[in-house]
Each structure stands twice: as structure tokens, then as C-alpha cells.
Design an enzyme around this catalytic site. Structure first.
Site, PDB file in Angstrom:
ATOM      1  N   LYS A 158      37.025  -3.164 -15.107  1.00  0.00           N
ATOM      2  CA  LYS A 158      36.020  -2.192 -14.661  1.00  0.00           C
ATOM      3  C   LYS A 158      36.537  -0.758 -14.800  1.00  0.00           C
ATOM      4  O   LYS A 158      37.715  -0.495 -14.577  1.00  0.00           O
ATOM      5  CB  LYS A 158      35.637  -2.454 -13.194  1.00  0.00           C
ATOM      6  CG  LYS A 158      35.007  -3.821 -12.981  1.00  0.00           C
ATOM      7  CD  LYS A 158      34.832  -4.132 -11.518  1.00  0.00           C
ATOM      8  CE  LYS A 158      33.664  -3.362 -10.906  1.00  0.00           C
ATOM      9  NZ  LYS A 158      33.368  -3.881  -9.515  1.00  0.00           N
ATOM     10  N   GLY A 165      26.714  -0.117 -14.487  1.00  0.00           N
ATOM     11  CA  GLY A 165      27.176  -1.318 -15.189  1.00  0.00           C
ATOM     12  C   GLY A 165      27.938  -1.036 -16.464  1.00  0.00           C
ATOM     13  O   GLY A 165      28.227  -1.957 -17.219  1.00  0.00           O
ATOM     14  N   HIS A 208      24.726  -9.856  -4.930  1.00  0.00           N
ATOM     15  CA  HIS A 208      24.977  -8.444  -4.651  1.00  0.00           C
ATOM     16  C   HIS A 208      24.156  -8.116  -3.400  1.00  0.00           C
ATOM     17  O   HIS A 208      22.929  -8.106  -3.450  1.00  0.00           O
ATOM     18  CB  HIS A 208      24.541  -7.592  -5.844  1.00  0.00           C
ATOM     19  CG  HIS A 208      24.587  -6.115  -5.603  1.00  0.00           C
ATOM     20  ND1 HIS A 208      25.309  -5.240  -6.382  1.00  0.00           N
ATOM     21  CD2 HIS A 208      24.001  -5.351  -4.658  1.00  0.00           C
ATOM     22  CE1 HIS A 208      25.158  -4.016  -5.928  1.00  0.00           C
ATOM     23  NE2 HIS A 208      24.368  -4.053  -4.880  1.00  0.00           N
ATOM     24  N   LYS A 237      20.080  -3.378 -11.649  1.00  0.00           N
ATOM     25  CA  LYS A 237      19.136  -4.001 -10.730  1.00  0.00           C
ATOM     26  C   LYS A 237      17.696  -3.931 -11.236  1.00  0.00           C
ATOM     27  O   LYS A 237      17.273  -2.902 -11.766  1.00  0.00           O
ATOM     28  CB  LYS A 237      19.215  -3.282  -9.373  1.00  0.00           C
ATOM     29  CG  LYS A 237      20.602  -3.327  -8.755  1.00  0.00           C
ATOM     30  CD  LYS A 237      20.758  -2.296  -7.641  1.00  0.00           C
ATOM     31  CE  LYS A 237      22.197  -2.255  -7.160  1.00  0.00           C
ATOM     32  NZ  LYS A 237      22.449  -1.111  -6.259  1.00  0.00           N
ATOM     33  N   ASN A 290      27.974   4.024  -2.522  1.00  0.00           N
ATOM     34  CA  ASN A 290      27.175   5.053  -3.175  1.00  0.00           C
ATOM     35  C   ASN A 290      26.870   6.125  -2.144  1.00  0.00           C
ATOM     36  O   ASN A 290      26.266   5.846  -1.108  1.00  0.00           O
ATOM     37  CB  ASN A 290      25.889   4.456  -3.747  1.00  0.00           C
ATOM     38  CG  ASN A 290      26.190   3.530  -4.905  1.00  0.00           C
ATOM     39  OD1 ASN A 290      27.025   3.831  -5.756  1.00  0.00           O
ATOM     40  ND2 ASN A 290      25.549   2.384  -4.923  1.00  0.00           N
ATOM     41  N   ARG A 292      24.791   8.564  -1.757  1.00  0.00           N
ATOM     42  CA  ARG A 292      23.522   9.241  -2.045  1.00  0.00           C
ATOM     43  C   ARG A 292      22.375   8.320  -1.628  1.00  0.00           C
ATOM     44  O   ARG A 292      22.616   7.200  -1.211  1.00  0.00           O
ATOM     45  CB  ARG A 292      23.417   9.484  -3.540  1.00  0.00           C
ATOM     46  CG  ARG A 292      23.627   8.175  -4.304  1.00  0.00           C
ATOM     47  CD  ARG A 292      23.184   8.228  -5.737  1.00  0.00           C
ATOM     48  NE  ARG A 292      23.801   7.182  -6.534  1.00  0.00           N
ATOM     49  CZ  ARG A 292      23.408   5.928  -6.595  1.00  0.00           C
ATOM     50  NH1 ARG A 292      22.370   5.528  -5.884  1.00  0.00           N
ATOM     51  NH2 ARG A 292      24.028   5.031  -7.342  1.00  0.00           N
ATOM     52  N   VAL A 295      17.860   4.225  -5.469  1.00  0.00           N
ATOM     53  CA  VAL A 295      16.543   3.923  -6.034  1.00  0.00           C
ATOM     54  C   VAL A 295      15.768   3.008  -5.088  1.00  0.00           C
ATOM     55  O   VAL A 295      14.589   3.229  -4.808  1.00  0.00           O
ATOM     56  CB  VAL A 295      16.698   3.224  -7.413  1.00  0.00           C
ATOM     57  CG1 VAL A 295      15.351   2.721  -7.915  1.00  0.00           C
ATOM     58  CG2 VAL A 295      17.350   4.150  -8.424  1.00  0.00           C
TER      59      VAL A 295
HETATM   60  P1  ADP Z   1      28.385   0.049 -11.279  1.00  0.00           P
HETATM   61  O1  ADP Z   1      28.941   1.163 -10.438  1.00  0.00           O
HETATM   62  O2  ADP Z   1      28.585   0.255 -12.740  1.00  0.00           O
HETATM   63  O3  ADP Z   1      26.994  -0.334 -10.902  1.00  0.00           O
HETATM   64  P2  ADP Z   1      29.512  -2.075  -9.639  1.00  0.00           P
HETATM   65  O4  ADP Z   1      30.940  -2.072  -9.258  1.00  0.00           O
HETATM   66  O5  ADP Z   1      28.513  -1.639  -8.605  1.00  0.00           O
HETATM   67  O6  ADP Z   1      29.344  -1.203 -10.966  1.00  0.00           O
HETATM   68  O7  ADP Z   1      29.103  -3.517 -10.178  1.00  0.00           O
HETATM   69  C1  ADP Z   1      27.832  -3.750 -10.706  1.00  0.00           C
HETATM   70  C2  ADP Z   1      27.565  -5.230 -10.815  1.00  0.00           C
HETATM   71  O8  ADP Z   1      28.576  -5.869 -11.609  1.00  0.00           O
HETATM   72  C3  ADP Z   1      27.585  -5.986  -9.503  1.00  0.00           C
HETATM   73  O9  ADP Z   1      26.349  -5.927  -8.840  1.00  0.00           O
HETATM   74  C4  ADP Z   1      27.926  -7.395  -9.972  1.00  0.00           C
HETATM   75  O10 ADP Z   1      26.767  -8.018 -10.509  1.00  0.00           O
HETATM   76  C5  ADP Z   1      28.887  -7.161 -11.115  1.00  0.00           C
HETATM   77  N1  ADP Z   1      30.304  -7.192 -10.672  1.00  0.00           N
HETATM   78  C6  ADP Z   1      31.102  -6.136 -10.402  1.00  0.00           C
HETATM   79  N2  ADP Z   1      32.337  -6.538 -10.000  1.00  0.00           N
HETATM   80  C7  ADP Z   1      32.335  -7.883 -10.001  1.00  0.00           C
HETATM   81  C8  ADP Z   1      33.307  -8.904  -9.668  1.00  0.00           C
HETATM   82  N3  ADP Z   1      34.549  -8.607  -9.254  1.00  0.00           N
HETATM   83  N4  ADP Z   1      32.927 -10.198  -9.775  1.00  0.00           N
HETATM   84  C9  ADP Z   1      31.677 -10.528 -10.190  1.00  0.00           C
HETATM   85  N5  ADP Z   1      30.738  -9.625 -10.513  1.00  0.00           N
HETATM   86  C10 ADP Z   1      31.034  -8.324 -10.426  1.00  0.00           C
END
Ligand code: ADP
Length: 448
Positions: A158, A165, A208, A237, A290, A292, A295
Site C-alpha cells: 500500500k 484505492g 469495510h 465504494k 479520514n 474530513r 461522501v
Molecule cells: P484508500 O485510502 O486508497 O481508500 P484504504 O487503506 O482505505 O485505501 O483501503 C481501501 C480498501 O482496500 C479497503 O476498503 C479494503 O477493501 C482494501 N484493503 C486495504 N487494506 C487491506 C488489507 N490489509 N487487507 C484486505 N483488504 C485491504
């Protein structure tokens, strides 16, 4: 209380903020790019200032141009909405320097949560469970491979500056590691000009589930219950609801407490969201905060009957938060209507809306900035409306949503309405049987 708020955003959220300001007797200033001349946020604000050409970098993301608009209109506060500059600590800092109230947290709080690695460290220190992972940036492929073995596959790479995403790759075995590492870094560099990558255990079939929180300038934090955002396409989402069909009273108590603890750890001021992943055993892990308005905030507004934008403005003006933790007494669900073609890999479908009829009736809310004759510009986000339904039970809410989707007429462009219509009929969705990978196996194409 503020006299005049400038809204540094566009589209439905700009309009949403204008509505609350009106009800609070606060004057509003809209800013717009030349591509948004005909947008409703421009029409409904008390004043409007053109801040530049269509490119976001020269309009909605230009701190200089927005501050110039603040100066000529004499606004005393800025509401950033979501996206654009909403989580930009520099912008919050500049506002402070000019003596303008940024409606949101302090620059320090934005910075602490904006970098995902720092955020996780803060949460570990506060005793909030986090997804096991690298704990810091990965330096190279070799260390990454070694760590992946320790944590155990699957793992997810990540971007530390991540959002929407982007810059995320799941890795199932050694051979996949290097290519995934390369693409994640490239994507992160292109999207955030920051190619810092960290690793987490990939939680399989997670939900989530996020908690809405609010904190005031006096150190008090409450939670306003959860939103289940597991219906996602490529980590974005599409549907959100409250209560989560997976929720129990005990889990809500535990997650709610953790969310409050998380926000208290940084003395959080404003409304914010703590995102968790929940595995099938109902273990939950902090993912990110987040800082803020989201949505999907209307889902919470509908189940607890509460204006979150108003709360945001009141907190910024120095008022104490109203009331205790709040719990849902109704069921609400939001479908994001995007100008995208679900039959062709959700490709964007900008253009002129020739005919528009929004769903109406009891328990139906539509937040949108579009209308018949409006041309959707190709430069921005493809979301054109949010359809929110509220009913006493989840079952009734889905029936209402189906009815409302059938009534929603948008012609001239392709939208995600047909996708949502199919989803509402899906047996597993109806049973509440889904996780974040649900759409990977869901066949939503129209039979041709
Ligand atoms: P962004 O900031 O890009 O939205 P997030 O950290 O909020 O990234 O993660 C977005 C989505 O990615 C999560 O809702 C989930 O579906 C998936 N995800 C992120 N980290 C993991 C993880 N460690 N294991 C499984 N799914 C993950």
C-alpha cells in the site's frame, strides 16, 4: 458564528454545504472553474468567483487562487468538502496564517493521519488494534520478500500517501512480489508524487466498516455509529449502509470505543471517520482515518437524524459537541450514481444529460448537482448523484431502494443505476452476505 463561508469545492458536496449554511443564516461563496459555470452550486451560493480553467491543478487545487477568492469576498471561513484540498495540511496552514477558519481539523492532525504509517504508529500507541504489517516503509524487494514470509501470504502493498484505492497490490506468492512492488510504486508516484510503500497482512474476505466520530476544541469525542462500505469495486465504494448487517451490539460497543480512543489520541477536532477492516471472526483492525466529511455521510445523517455539516461548522466556531454517542434507530443505504457504463468496465460516460427525473417519495433523499440540460464535464469525479433511502428495517430499505432506482431517469449518458438495480436483487446481498471482494464474482452486465 461565521458570517460568510467560502466553499472550496464543486458538485453535490458544495451544494450540500450551501444548504446547511442557508439554514444557519450564514452567507456562502462558491468557487468554480470555467467548466463548472452552469453547475448548481454556482447558482445557489450568494456569491460566486471563477478561479480558473478546468484543470483541477489550476482551479480547485490552487491554494493561491482560492485564497484570492477568500480575500475579495471577505469570507471568514473555508469549507473544503471532500477530495481536492480537504486533507491538505498546507492549505489548512495557509488559512490559519490569513486568519481564516479552516472548517476541519488542525494542520498537525491532518498531517498525523494523512501519512498512513504515522497514523498506524499513533494508533498502536493508543492501544487501537491495527492490521499486522511492516510498521514502516519498505526499502527494497529483498526485505519485502523476507517480511512477506514472516507475516505470511497473502500480503498487500500500500502507498503511504494512498487514497482512492490507488497504489495498492495484493501479493499471493514470492513470484508475484517484484512485479506488484513495481506497479504499486509507479502508481503511487504518479498519483501522489510519493512512492513510499508499506506492507500489511491481506485480510481475506474482510468487511469495510467505518465509524463516524466528532470531536470538539475542548477534547471531547463521541461516535455516531458505523457505516458498512464493503460493496466496493477496485477498492472504491459503491454502496454504504447503516447498521452494518454484520454488526452486533457487542461489536458496535467495542469498535465505537476504539474509534473514540483513536480520535482522542490526536485530540481530534471536527468530524472524521475511522476506517476498520473486520474479518469473519469479527476481529477488527484500524486501517486509516479520514479527517474530513465523507461522501457517504448522509447514511449517518438519516439513521440518527442529525446534520453533520452543521455539527462541523459549529465545532469550527468553537461550540461544544452536542450530545452523547448516537445509535441507529432506522436503516439507511446509499447508492452512488456515477456517470459510468457498467456494461463496459465502468468506463466514464461524461456528456449532456438530456432528460433527468430524480426519485422522490417517503424516505428517499437525492443529493445531486445535476439537472436536465446539464453537461457533465470530463475533468472531474464521475459521481453525479447519491440516492439515499431510509426505512425501519434493512429489508424495507432495500425494497424502497429498488423502487427509487426504478424511478430514477437519467438520459443522454450511461449511469450505474442498472448496476444497483441488479445488486439489490442479488440473494447474497439481500441476506447481508458479502465482503469487500464481493463484486469480483458478481455478474452485473446486462445480457445482450
Ligand atoms: P484508500 O485510502 O486508497 O481508500 P484504504 O487503506 O482505505 O485505501 O483501503 C481501501 C480498501 O482496500 C479497503 O476498503 C479494503 O477493501 C482494501 N484493503 C486495504 N487494506 C487491506 C488489507 N490489509 N487487507 C484486505 N483488504 C485491504
Amino acid at each position: 458564528m461565521f458570517n460568510k463561508i467560502l466553499i472550496a469545492n464543486r458538485g453535490e458536496i458544495a451544494l450540500r454545504i450551501i444548504r446547511t449554511c442557508r439554514e444557519m443564516g450564514i452567507k456562502t461563496v462558491a468557487v468554480y472553474s470555467t467548466a463548472d459555470r452552469d453547475s448548481l452550486h454556482v447558482r445557489f451560493a450568494d456569491e460566486a468567483v471563477c478561479i480558473g480553467p478546468p484543470a483541477s491543478s489550476e482551479s480547485y487545487l490552487s491554494i493561491q487562487r482560492i485564497m484570492a477568492a477568500v480575500e475579495i469576498t471577505n469570507a471568514d471561513a473555508v469549507h473544503p468538502g471532500y477530495g481536492f484540498l480537504a486533507e491538505n495540511a498546507d492549505f489548512a496552514e495557509v488559512c490559519a496564517e490569513y486568519g481564516i477558519k479552516f472548517i476541519g481539523p488542525t494542520p498537525e492532525q491532518i498531517m498525523k493521519m494523512g501519512d498512513k504509517i504515522t497514523a498506524k504508529e499513533t494508533m498502536i500507541a493508543a492501544g487501537v488494534p491495527v492490521v499486522p504489517g511492516s510498521g514502516g516503509l519498505l526499502t527494497d524487494v529483498e526485505t519485502g520478500l523476507k517480511l512477506a514470509k514472516e507475516i505470511g501470504y497473502p500480503v498487500i502493498l500500500k502507498a503511504t500517501a494512498g487514497g482512492g484505492g490507488k497504489g495498492m497490490r495484493v501479493v499471493w506468492k514470492d513470484e508475484e512480489f517484484e512485479p506488484a512492488w513495481n506497479t504499486a510504486r509507479m502508481e503511487a508516484k504518479a498519483s501522489f508524487s510519493n512512492d513510499g510503500i508499506y506492507m500489511e497482512k491481506y485480510i481475506e474476505e474482510p468487511r469495510h466498516i467505518e465509524f463516524q466520530v466528532a470531536g470538539d476544541q475542548y477534547g471531547r469525542v463521541v461516535h455516531l455509529s458505523e457505516r458498512d462500505c464493503s460493496i466496493q469495486r477496485r477498492h472504491q465504494k459503491l454502496v454504504e449502509e447503516c447498521p452494518s448487517p454484520f454488526m452486533t451490539d457487542e461489536l458496535r460497543e467495542a469498535m465505537g470505543n476504539a474509534a473514540v480512543k483513536a480520535a482522542e489520541a490526536i485530540n481530534y477536532e471536527g468530524v472524521g471517520t475511522i476506517e476498520f477492516l473486520v474479518d469473519k471472526y469479527r476481529n477488527f483492525y484500524f486501517m486509516e482515518m479520514n479527517t474530513r466529511i465523507q461522501v457517504e455521510h448522509p447514511v449517518t445523517e438519516e439513521v440518527i437524524d442529525f446534520d453533520l455539516i452543521k455539527e462541523q461548522i459549529k465545532i469550527a466556531a468553537g461550540e461544544p459537541i452536542t450530545g452523547p454517542n448516537r445509535y441507529p434507530t432506522m436503516h439507511a443505504m446509499e447508492c452512488r450514481i456515477n456517470a459510468e457504463d457498467p456494461n463496459h468496465d465502468f468506463r466514464p460516460s461524461p456528456g449532456r444529460i438530456t432528460s433527468f427525473h430524480s426519485s422522490k417519495g417517503h424516505g428517499v433523499r437525492v443529493d445531486t448537482h445535476v439537472y436536465a440540460g446539464y453537461t457533465i464535464p470530463p475533468y472531474y469525479d464521475s459521481m453525479i448523484a447519491k440516492l439515499i433511502c431510509r426505512a425501519r428495517t434493512r429489508e424495507e430499505c432495500i425494497l424502497k431502494m429498488e423502487r427509487a432506482l426504478d424511478e430514477f431517469i437519467i438520459e443522454g449518458i450511461k449511469t450505474t443505476v442498472p448496476f444497483h438495480q441488479k445488486l439489490m436483487k442479488d440473494e447474497n446481498f439481500r441476506k447481508g452476505n458479502f465482503h469487500t471482494g464481493f463484486l469480483n464474482t458478481f455478474d452485473f452486465k446486462d445480457k445482450e
